[in-house]
Design a protein around this motif. Structure first.
Motif, PDB file in Angstrom:
ATOM      1  N   LEU A  16       0.818  -1.210   0.000  1.00 16.71           N
ATOM      2  CA  LEU A  16       0.000   0.000   0.000  1.00 16.71           C
ATOM      3  C   LEU A  16       0.851   1.259   0.000  1.00 16.71           C
ATOM      4  O   LEU A  16       0.498   2.258  -0.635  1.00 16.71           O
ATOM      5  N   LEU A  17       1.960   1.231   0.712  1.00 20.40           N
ATOM      6  CA  LEU A  17       2.845   2.392   0.720  1.00 20.40           C
ATOM      7  C   LEU A  17       3.432   2.633  -0.663  1.00 20.40           C
ATOM      8  O   LEU A  17       3.500   3.774  -1.136  1.00 20.40           O
ATOM      9  N   VAL A  32      -0.040   0.985 -10.831  1.00 10.16           N
ATOM     10  CA  VAL A  32      -0.072   0.862  -9.372  1.00 10.16           C
ATOM     11  C   VAL A  32      -0.579  -0.527  -8.980  1.00 10.16           C
ATOM     12  O   VAL A  32       0.006  -1.200  -8.127  1.00 10.16           O
ATOM     13  N   GLU A  33      -1.674  -0.962  -9.582  1.00 12.48           N
ATOM     14  CA  GLU A  33      -2.225  -2.284  -9.270  1.00 12.48           C
ATOM     15  C   GLU A  33      -1.236  -3.389  -9.599  1.00 12.48           C
ATOM     16  O   GLU A  33      -1.047  -4.328  -8.814  1.00 12.48           O
ATOM     17  N   ILE A  58      -7.843   0.290  -2.624  1.00 10.84           N
ATOM     18  CA  ILE A  58      -8.371  -0.823  -1.836  1.00 10.84           C
ATOM     19  C   ILE A  58      -7.528  -2.053  -2.171  1.00 10.84           C
ATOM     20  O   ILE A  58      -7.368  -2.402  -3.343  1.00 10.84           O
ATOM     21  N   PHE A  59      -6.999  -2.704  -1.146  1.00 10.88           N
ATOM     22  CA  PHE A  59      -6.111  -3.848  -1.354  1.00 10.88           C
ATOM     23  C   PHE A  59      -6.475  -4.944  -0.374  1.00 10.88           C
ATOM     24  O   PHE A  59      -6.620  -4.696   0.827  1.00 10.88           O
ATOM     25  N   SER A  60      -6.633  -6.154  -0.888  1.00 14.32           N
ATOM     26  CA  SER A  60      -6.948  -7.291  -0.033  1.00 14.32           C
ATOM     27  C   SER A  60      -5.985  -8.426  -0.330  1.00 14.32           C
ATOM     28  O   SER A  60      -5.517  -8.585  -1.466  1.00 14.32           O
ATOM     29  N   ALA A  61      -5.676  -9.206   0.711  1.00 11.74           N
ATOM     30  CA  ALA A  61      -4.739 -10.323   0.584  1.00 11.74           C
ATOM     31  C   ALA A  61      -5.343 -11.554   1.221  1.00 11.74           C
ATOM     32  O   ALA A  61      -5.864 -11.505   2.339  1.00 11.74           O
ATOM     33  N   LYS A  70      -7.724  -3.519   3.211  1.00 14.85           N
ATOM     34  CA  LYS A  70      -7.429  -2.195   3.742  1.00 14.85           C
ATOM     35  C   LYS A  70      -7.640  -1.140   2.666  1.00 14.85           C
ATOM     36  O   LYS A  70      -7.377  -1.371   1.490  1.00 14.85           O
ATOM     37  N   LEU A  71      -8.110   0.008   3.106  1.00 17.93           N
ATOM     38  CA  LEU A  71      -8.358   1.140   2.221  1.00 17.93           C
ATOM     39  C   LEU A  71      -7.524   2.320   2.680  1.00 17.93           C
ATOM     40  O   LEU A  71      -7.463   2.621   3.872  1.00 17.93           O
TER      41      LEU A  71
END
Length: 253
Positions: A16-17, A32-33, A58-61, A70-71
């Motif tokens: 995310l950073l 970015v994605e 928005i990123f999910s693992a 997390k957003l």
């Protein structure tokens, strides 16, 4: 299980950073994605999902434990392609196994805190020279080279100065284009300049949202319709602000 959950969280923070830095610095949403997905995969998390817009990530693992999502909100955007290149370099290092998780986090934090922009006076000088050169490119005469340089430099300085006090970028661009139009009109009125249209066209080129238009088209071609349309709308507003500022001067003077 707890250690795996903690590691997944740390990997997400790093991804995310990296995405935040790239998006704030003018990177395309599809880039970015892709960068976030590759970094997560290099750290051992294959099943990831990301959704990026110009104003948020928005990123999910999906690890061995519960799926984490997390957003983060992106409130400020600028153009700093050097930061994008540095993040890409870190991403390649992670994929090659040369950079571990801790090193990546430290390096990304260092990049995030860097101020890689040139000093304001150098930016103004570059904008001034570019304005004169653009005026020549649009078939202007050499007699108007200096007026275009002065108008473009002062206009860019006005944009940066106004943006420090006015948070809405639209008004900063409108006021800067108004200054450019006013100076160009005065130069022609005083006999220093000759072709008003060529001076104005060359001077406003430093305000034209070229990167936004390029990214909007690239995002649309990559299938990121929301990001592409939103960037296109932002570019349209910038173009409208520039045109409105110039039209105000031409209409009333």
């Amino acid at each position: 299980m707890e250690d795996q959950t903690v590691q997944t969280k740390e990997i997400m923070e790093v991804c995310l950073l990296a995405g935040k830095i790239m998006l704030q610095s003018g990177g395309e949403t599809y880039r970015v994605e892709d960068t976030m997905t590759r970094m997560a995969a290099a750290f051992g998390i294959e099943n990831t999902h990301s959704y990026v817009t110009p104003t948020g990530i928005i990123f999910s693992a999906e690890g061995t434990g519960p799926t984490r999502t997390k957003l983060i909100r992106i409130s400020e955007r600028s153009t700093d392609l050097e930061k994008v290149a540095l993040v890409n370099s870190i991403s390649r290092g992670i994929s090659n196994g040369d950079i571990n998780l801790k090193q990546a986090f430290e390096q990304l934090n260092a990049i995030n805190s860097m101020d890689l922009a040139f000093p304001l006076m150098i930016q103004v000088a570059a904008a001034s020279l570019a304005s004169g050169c653009f005026m020549i490119m649009f078939n202007g005469g050499w007699n108007d080279f200096i007026p275009a340089m002065v108008s473009g430099g002062v206009g860019y300085f006005s944009f940066v100065s106004f943006h420090r006090f006015v948070s809405v970028k639209f008004f900063s661009e409108f006021l800067a284009s108004f200054v450019i139009g006013l100076l160009s009109f005065l130069f022609v009125k005083l006999g220093v300049g000759q072709q008003l249209d060529k001076i104005i066209i060359g001077s406003v080129m430093t305000l034209v949202p070229g990167l936004l238009v390029t990214n909007a088209i690239r995002d649309l071609m990559a299938g990121h319709l929301v990001a592409g349309l939103s960037k296109g709308a932002e570019a349209f507003l910038t173009a409208f602000a520039i045109g409105a500022g110039i039209a105000f001067v031409v209409s009333f003077l």
